[in-house]
Design an enzyme around this catalytic site. Structure first.
Site, PDB file in Angstrom:
ATOM      1  N   SER A 103     -24.278  44.148  40.927  1.00  0.00           N
ATOM      2  CA  SER A 103     -23.710  42.809  41.146  1.00  0.00           C
ATOM      3  C   SER A 103     -24.068  41.829  40.026  1.00  0.00           C
ATOM      4  CB  SER A 103     -24.225  42.254  42.473  1.00  0.00           C
ATOM      5  OG  SER A 103     -23.817  40.910  42.602  1.00  0.00           O
ATOM      6  N   SER A 160     -23.660  38.609  40.624  1.00  0.00           N
ATOM      7  CA  SER A 160     -23.869  37.333  41.329  1.00  0.00           C
ATOM      8  C   SER A 160     -25.231  36.690  41.051  1.00  0.00           C
ATOM      9  CB  SER A 160     -23.668  37.528  42.836  1.00  0.00           C
ATOM     10  OG  SER A 160     -22.333  37.872  43.082  1.00  0.00           O
ATOM     11  N   THR A 184     -19.991  41.138  50.312  1.00  0.00           N
ATOM     12  CA  THR A 184     -19.154  42.011  49.483  1.00  0.00           C
ATOM     13  C   THR A 184     -18.918  43.343  50.184  1.00  0.00           C
ATOM     14  OG1 THR A 184     -18.763  42.826  47.245  1.00  0.00           O
ATOM     15  CG2 THR A 184     -21.041  42.967  48.042  1.00  0.00           C
ATOM     16  N   LYS A 202     -16.576  42.633  54.072  1.00  0.00           N
ATOM     17  CA  LYS A 202     -15.802  41.381  54.046  1.00  0.00           C
ATOM     18  C   LYS A 202     -14.964  41.178  55.319  1.00  0.00           C
ATOM     19  CE  LYS A 202     -15.325  40.934  49.040  1.00  0.00           C
ATOM     20  NZ  LYS A 202     -14.396  40.574  47.966  1.00  0.00           N
ATOM     21  N   ASN A 245     -15.812  36.192  52.186  1.00  0.00           N
ATOM     22  CA  ASN A 245     -16.838  36.528  51.183  1.00  0.00           C
ATOM     23  C   ASN A 245     -17.913  35.453  51.067  1.00  0.00           C
ATOM     24  OD1 ASN A 245     -15.647  34.524  49.651  1.00  0.00           O
ATOM     25  ND2 ASN A 245     -15.605  35.710  47.766  1.00  0.00           N
ATOM     26  N   GLY A 273      -0.596  46.503  42.241  1.00  0.00           N
ATOM     27  CA  GLY A 273      -1.703  46.970  43.083  1.00  0.00           C
ATOM     28  C   GLY A 273      -1.684  46.259  44.424  1.00  0.00           C
ATOM     29  N   GLY A 304      -4.588  46.418  46.879  1.00  0.00           N
ATOM     30  CA  GLY A 304      -5.886  46.530  47.551  1.00  0.00           C
ATOM     31  C   GLY A 304      -6.420  45.176  47.984  1.00  0.00           C
ATOM     32  N   ALA A 322      -8.174  42.774  46.391  1.00  0.00           N
ATOM     33  CA  ALA A 322      -7.926  41.622  45.514  1.00  0.00           C
ATOM     34  C   ALA A 322      -6.469  41.186  45.607  1.00  0.00           C
ATOM     35  CB  ALA A 322      -8.289  41.981  44.073  1.00  0.00           C
ATOM     36  N   TYR A 337     -12.531  42.238  34.397  1.00  0.00           N
ATOM     37  CA  TYR A 337     -13.348  41.451  33.464  1.00  0.00           C
ATOM     38  C   TYR A 337     -14.181  42.334  32.541  1.00  0.00           C
ATOM     39  CZ  TYR A 337     -16.406  42.147  37.499  1.00  0.00           C
ATOM     40  OH  TYR A 337     -17.093  42.704  38.542  1.00  0.00           O
TER      41      TYR A 337
HETATM   42  P1  NAP Z   1      -8.981  48.191  45.617  1.00  0.00           P
HETATM   43  O1  NAP Z   1      -9.073  47.557  46.953  1.00  0.00           O
HETATM   44  O2  NAP Z   1      -9.464  49.559  45.403  1.00  0.00           O
HETATM   45  O3  NAP Z   1      -7.408  48.126  45.192  1.00  0.00           O
HETATM   46  C1  NAP Z   1      -6.925  48.505  43.967  1.00  0.00           C
HETATM   47  C2  NAP Z   1      -5.408  48.812  44.072  1.00  0.00           C
HETATM   48  O4  NAP Z   1      -4.981  49.224  42.779  1.00  0.00           O
HETATM   49  C3  NAP Z   1      -5.099  49.960  45.013  1.00  0.00           C
HETATM   50  O5  NAP Z   1      -4.827  49.481  46.300  1.00  0.00           O
HETATM   51  C4  NAP Z   1      -3.896  50.620  44.357  1.00  0.00           C
HETATM   52  O6  NAP Z   1      -2.707  50.003  44.839  1.00  0.00           O
HETATM   53  C5  NAP Z   1      -4.020  50.270  42.884  1.00  0.00           C
HETATM   54  N1  NAP Z   1      -4.500  51.404  42.085  1.00  0.00           N
HETATM   55  C6  NAP Z   1      -5.714  52.031  42.156  1.00  0.00           C
HETATM   56  N2  NAP Z   1      -5.779  53.028  41.258  1.00  0.00           N
HETATM   57  C7  NAP Z   1      -4.596  53.024  40.598  1.00  0.00           C
HETATM   58  C8  NAP Z   1      -4.040  53.831  39.568  1.00  0.00           C
HETATM   59  N3  NAP Z   1      -4.735  54.826  39.007  1.00  0.00           N
HETATM   60  N4  NAP Z   1      -2.779  53.547  39.146  1.00  0.00           N
HETATM   61  C9  NAP Z   1      -2.061  52.531  39.693  1.00  0.00           C
HETATM   62  N5  NAP Z   1      -2.545  51.748  40.684  1.00  0.00           N
HETATM   63  C10 NAP Z   1      -3.779  51.997  41.125  1.00  0.00           C
HETATM   64  O7  NAP Z   1      -9.714  47.294  44.533  1.00  0.00           O
HETATM   65  P2  NAP Z   1      -9.850  45.687  44.528  1.00  0.00           P
HETATM   66  O8  NAP Z   1     -11.086  45.295  45.222  1.00  0.00           O
HETATM   67  O9  NAP Z   1      -8.555  45.121  44.971  1.00  0.00           O
HETATM   68  O10 NAP Z   1     -10.114  45.426  42.955  1.00  0.00           O
HETATM   69  C11 NAP Z   1      -9.088  45.726  42.022  1.00  0.00           C
HETATM   70  C12 NAP Z   1      -9.479  45.242  40.619  1.00  0.00           C
HETATM   71  O11 NAP Z   1      -9.643  43.819  40.622  1.00  0.00           O
HETATM   72  C13 NAP Z   1     -10.792  45.822  40.087  1.00  0.00           C
HETATM   73  O12 NAP Z   1     -10.634  46.060  38.713  1.00  0.00           O
HETATM   74  C14 NAP Z   1     -11.791  44.707  40.325  1.00  0.00           C
HETATM   75  O13 NAP Z   1     -12.850  44.728  39.393  1.00  0.00           O
HETATM   76  C15 NAP Z   1     -10.910  43.486  40.088  1.00  0.00           C
HETATM   77  N6  NAP Z   1     -11.411  42.305  40.794  1.00  0.00           N
HETATM   78  C16 NAP Z   1     -11.789  41.236  40.039  1.00  0.00           C
HETATM   79  C17 NAP Z   1     -12.247  40.099  40.657  1.00  0.00           C
HETATM   80  C18 NAP Z   1     -12.666  38.922  39.807  1.00  0.00           C
HETATM   81  O14 NAP Z   1     -13.336  38.019  40.315  1.00  0.00           O
HETATM   82  N7  NAP Z   1     -12.247  38.876  38.568  1.00  0.00           N
HETATM   83  C19 NAP Z   1     -12.325  40.027  42.059  1.00  0.00           C
HETATM   84  C20 NAP Z   1     -11.916  41.133  42.807  1.00  0.00           C
HETATM   85  C21 NAP Z   1     -11.455  42.279  42.154  1.00  0.00           C
HETATM   86  P3  NAP Z   1      -1.393  50.893  45.186  1.00  0.00           P
HETATM   87  O15 NAP Z   1      -1.897  52.015  46.020  1.00  0.00           O
HETATM   88  O16 NAP Z   1      -0.487  49.938  45.878  1.00  0.00           O
HETATM   89  O17 NAP Z   1      -0.797  51.365  43.909  1.00  0.00           O
END
Ligand code: NAP
Length: 269
Positions: A13, A15, A60, A64, A85, A123, A125, A127, A210
């Site tokens: 983390s 944080s 986290t 959540k 969160n 995507g 998920g 986020a 990031y």
């Molecule tokens: P998650 O719940 O695992 O969801 C990711 C989504 O991406 C999945 O539902 C899937 O959607 C898609 N995906 C996964 N692998 C893939 C692949 N190989 N090809 C194409 N699509 C794919 O993850 P999350 O928590 O939403 O986080 C996602 C990203 O956002 C991460 O990189 C995380 O570090 C970033 N994030 C950043 C912040 C920030 O504060 N900057 C906050 C939260 C998350 P489909 O099945 O619909 O294709």
């Protein structure tokens, strides 16, 4: 004053670093602790944190949604996203979702006005749910969400037009594209969830990743003259919003900038 983060595995983390920088800047004598918990411990932990006078908690993965039944009140954005969160513990437990505000602060910072515009999310998920909730509140005209299986995406996020990656070009151009997939994230860098053709005509790109700070997707966008931002500002801004909620203060966008300047997040390269 004690603040903390609850989750299952917390060793990676960022944080503590972010909140430490915040305490240094504001002069608040705060301590931000990490608590790795089992699901069965959530209820008793929340109770004892409240008894011990903790100022606030972040939550986290994977808790959540799990903490929501223990909340007396849930803020409108957390209810829409289906995830909490940030928790306040003075009085009744109240749950918030500050990712929503991290998205807001990032788009504000970049001067984006979304009223009447068209956006695409990649995507579906956790986020993506926060991005969807924010964009649905922003006055957009049309919102598309591209997933690998649009039927499943529709089940997960019913409020948007779910499309396949092969349909992206059909609805171009997009004023805003937000990437919420981890494609291109460390250590699997050098790959992009979207091609040049799929990016054609895009007004602005927000990649939530990031690490690295410049993803392959951002590089392609840059070579096409499309302005792009990574997820670092969001990561810090959501922590600032949590402090705003806990301390009942408004620190504004400048605080996020100040924290980013002060800390050097130790990203693997
Ligand atoms: P998650 O719940 O695992 O969801 C990711 C989504 O991406 C999945 O539902 C899937 O959607 C898609 N995906 C996964 N692998 C893939 C692949 N190989 N090809 C194409 N699509 C794919 O993850 P999350 O928590 O939403 O986080 C996602 C990203 O956002 C991460 O990189 C995380 O570090 C970033 N994030 C950043 C912040 C920030 O504060 N900057 C906050 C939260 C998350 P489909 O099945 O619909 O294709």
């Amino acid at each position: 004053m004690i603040y903390g983060l609850i989750g299952e595995k917390l060793s990676h983390s960022h944080s503590p670093q972010i909140h430490r920088a915040f305490f240094e800047i504001t002069g608040i004598k705060g301590e931000y602790r990490l608590f790795e918990l089992q699901k069965n411990d959530l209820d008793s932990f929340l109770y004892s944190a409240q008894q011990e006078g903790f100022m606030g908690l972040n939550v986290t993965i994977p808790y959540k949604s799990e903490v929501m039944p223990f909340m007396k009140r849930i803020s409108p954005e957390a209810a829409k996203i289906g995830a909490v969160n940030t928790i306040t513990l003075d009085g009744a437990l109240e749950g918030f979702n500050t990712d929503y505000y991290g998205i807001d602060y990032t788009l504000q910072k970049n001067g984006l006005i979304l009223n009447g515009k068209k956006a695409l999310i990649t995507g579906s998920g956790g986020a993506a749910k926060a991005v969807t909730a924010y964009l649905m509140d922003s006055g957009l005209l049309q919102l598309y969400i591209a997933g690998r299986n649009p039927e499943k995406t529709k089940e997960k996020i019913s409020s948007v037009m779910a499309i396949g990656y092969n349909e992206i070009e059909q609805y171009q151009p997009y004023d805003l594209i937000v990437n919420t997939t981890p494609v291109g994230m460390y250590p699997n860098t050098g790959v992009s969830p979207l091609s040049r053709d799929q990016l054609k005509g895009t007004g602005f790109l927000f990649d939530l990743i990031y690490n690295p700070t410049q993803t392959e997707l951002m590089k392609i966008a840059g070579s096409m003259g499309i302005p792009a931002v990574n997820g670092l500002f969001m990561l810090v801004a959501q922590a600032v919003k949590a402090q705003e909620i806990w301390n009942r203060q408004n620190y504004g966008l400048d605080m996020t900038d100040a924290i980013l300047k002060r800390m050097s997040i130790d990203l693997p390269v």
